[in-house]
Write a protein that holds these residues in place. Structure first.
Motif, short mmCIF file in Angstrom:
data_model
loop_
_atom_site.label_atom_id
_atom_site.label_comp_id
_atom_site.label_asym_id
_atom_site.label_seq_id
_atom_site.Cartn_x
_atom_site.Cartn_y
_atom_site.Cartn_z
N PHE A 16 0.83 -1.20 0.00
CA PHE A 16 0.00 0.00 0.00
C PHE A 16 0.87 1.26 0.00
N GLU A 17 1.95 1.23 0.80
CA GLU A 17 2.81 2.41 0.93
C GLU A 17 3.55 2.76 -0.36
N SER A 18 3.58 1.85 -1.34
CA SER A 18 4.20 2.18 -2.62
C SER A 18 3.20 2.85 -3.56
N LEU A 19 1.94 2.90 -3.16
CA LEU A 19 0.90 3.52 -3.96
C LEU A 19 0.39 4.83 -3.35
N PHE A 20 0.28 4.84 -2.01
CA PHE A 20 -0.29 5.99 -1.31
C PHE A 20 0.54 6.33 -0.08
N ARG A 21 0.53 7.60 0.28
CA ARG A 21 1.18 8.06 1.51
C ARG A 21 0.16 8.91 2.28
N LYS A 22 0.14 8.70 3.59
CA LYS A 22 -0.78 9.47 4.42
C LYS A 22 -0.46 10.95 4.32
N SER A 23 -1.48 11.73 4.06
CA SER A 23 -1.33 13.18 3.97
C SER A 23 -1.40 13.77 5.37
N ARG A 24 -0.56 14.72 5.61
CA ARG A 24 -0.56 15.41 6.90
C ARG A 24 -0.91 16.89 6.72
N ILE A 25 -1.51 17.20 5.58
CA ILE A 25 -1.84 18.60 5.27
C ILE A 25 -3.12 18.98 6.01
N LYS A 26 -2.98 19.98 6.85
CA LYS A 26 -4.12 20.50 7.61
C LYS A 26 -4.52 21.87 7.06
N ASN A 27 -5.68 22.30 7.42
CA ASN A 27 -6.21 23.59 6.97
C ASN A 27 -5.70 24.72 7.87
N ILE A 28 -4.43 24.70 8.21
CA ILE A 28 -3.89 25.63 9.22
C ILE A 28 -3.90 27.10 8.78
N HIS A 29 -3.88 27.35 7.48
CA HIS A 29 -3.91 28.74 7.00
C HIS A 29 -5.33 29.19 6.64
N LEU A 30 -6.31 28.32 6.95
CA LEU A 30 -7.73 28.61 6.71
C LEU A 30 -8.01 28.95 5.25
N LYS A 31 -7.29 28.28 4.35
CA LYS A 31 -7.54 28.45 2.91
C LYS A 31 -8.95 27.98 2.57
N TYR A 32 -9.43 26.96 3.29
CA TYR A 32 -10.74 26.39 3.04
C TYR A 32 -11.70 26.77 4.17
N SER A 33 -12.94 27.06 3.78
CA SER A 33 -13.95 27.47 4.76
C SER A 33 -14.98 26.35 4.94
N GLU A 34 -16.01 26.61 5.73
CA GLU A 34 -17.06 25.62 5.97
C GLU A 34 -17.75 25.19 4.68
N SER A 35 -17.80 26.06 3.70
CA SER A 35 -18.44 25.70 2.42
C SER A 35 -17.59 24.71 1.62
N ILE A 103 1.17 8.38 -4.66
CA ILE A 103 2.59 8.75 -4.83
C ILE A 103 3.19 8.13 -6.08
N THR A 104 2.34 7.50 -6.88
CA THR A 104 2.76 6.94 -8.15
C THR A 104 1.63 7.20 -9.14
N LYS A 105 1.91 7.07 -10.40
CA LYS A 105 0.87 7.31 -11.40
C LYS A 105 -0.17 6.20 -11.33
N LEU A 106 -1.41 6.61 -11.13
CA LEU A 106 -2.56 5.70 -11.06
C LEU A 106 -3.67 6.27 -11.91
N SER A 107 -4.48 5.41 -12.50
CA SER A 107 -5.63 5.86 -13.28
C SER A 107 -6.78 6.18 -12.33
N PRO A 108 -7.18 7.44 -12.23
CA PRO A 108 -8.24 7.80 -11.28
C PRO A 108 -9.54 7.01 -11.48
N LYS A 109 -9.95 6.79 -12.72
CA LYS A 109 -11.21 6.08 -12.96
C LYS A 109 -11.12 4.64 -12.45
N PHE A 110 -9.95 4.01 -12.62
CA PHE A 110 -9.76 2.65 -12.13
C PHE A 110 -9.67 2.64 -10.60
N ILE A 111 -8.83 3.51 -10.04
CA ILE A 111 -8.57 3.52 -8.59
C ILE A 111 -9.84 3.83 -7.81
#
Length: 195
Positions: A16-35, A103-111
């Motif tokens: 699994f780790e060769s395909l995906f990596r856990k994201s640690r990106i938080k909304n700390i700069h409030l770029k995204y709102s409740e909407s 973290i590698t090229k994957l086909s979104p429709k398949f994945i």
């Protein structure tokens, strides 16, 4: 679609780790709102907009298009929870949902279908989840070591095209069925009026 035979090669065994990596990106700069809050179940904007403090909004995980999120609720269909791919829009999800980036090229429709399939993901999730109070908790270290059989990117794209055609045919059939139902209903109503 033609009647040609599609040949597929043997699928690769990948951690699994060769395909995906856990994201640690938080909304700390409030770029995204409740909407911008997305429902993990549907990856659609959430209808439940509660006013949250800026501090709480900073705890939300950012989820980009083609990221996947683990939704730990169990059901008859998903015994250990499930992964859902975000194919809608960039946004945020509650901090209770683990988000993973490809973290590698994957086909979104398949994945989208592969990662959501209980027959494929049940065993990896069996060995990497534990039952918590309301939903399954994911052990990312265990998940990373789980082996998935996955086709090459070329085959993922072929399968993705087949999925696209199938989705189109299903949608066209449903549209045709609704049209026929409407026609039958109108004909019956006209017959009732005339008699």
């Amino acid at each position: 679609m033609t009647n040609e035979t599609v040949k597929f090669d043997a699928w690769e065994q990948r951690k699994f780790e060769s395909l995906f990596r856990k994201s640690r990106i938080k909304n700390i700069h409030l770029k995204y709102s409740e909407s911008d809050i997305l429902s993990v179940a549907s990856m659609e904007p959430s209808a439940n907009h509660r006013h949250s403090s800026d501090e709480y909004m900073k705890s939300y995980n950012v989820i980009y298009i083609n990221d996947i999120a683990f939704e730990g609720h169990t059901s008859k269909e998903f015994k250990f929870g499930r992964f859902v791919m975000n194919d809608r829009q960039d946004g945020i999800v509650s901090h209770v949902f683990d988000v993973f980036r490809p973290i590698t090229k994957l086909s979104p429709k398949f994945i989208k279908y592969f990662i959501h399939d209980e027959a494929i993901m049940q065993k990896p999730l069996l060995f990497s989840t534990s039952n918590a109070r309301m939903l399954n908790s994911l052990n990312v270290g265990e998940l990373n070591n789980q082996i998935l059989s996955i086709p090459s990117i070329k085959e993922q794209e072929k399968i993705g095209k087949i999925i696209n055609v199938t989705e189109f045919l299903i949608a066209a059939n449903q549209c045709q069925q609704k049209g026929l139902e409407k026609l039958i209903s109108e004909s019956l109503n006209q017959e009732i009026i005339l008699n």
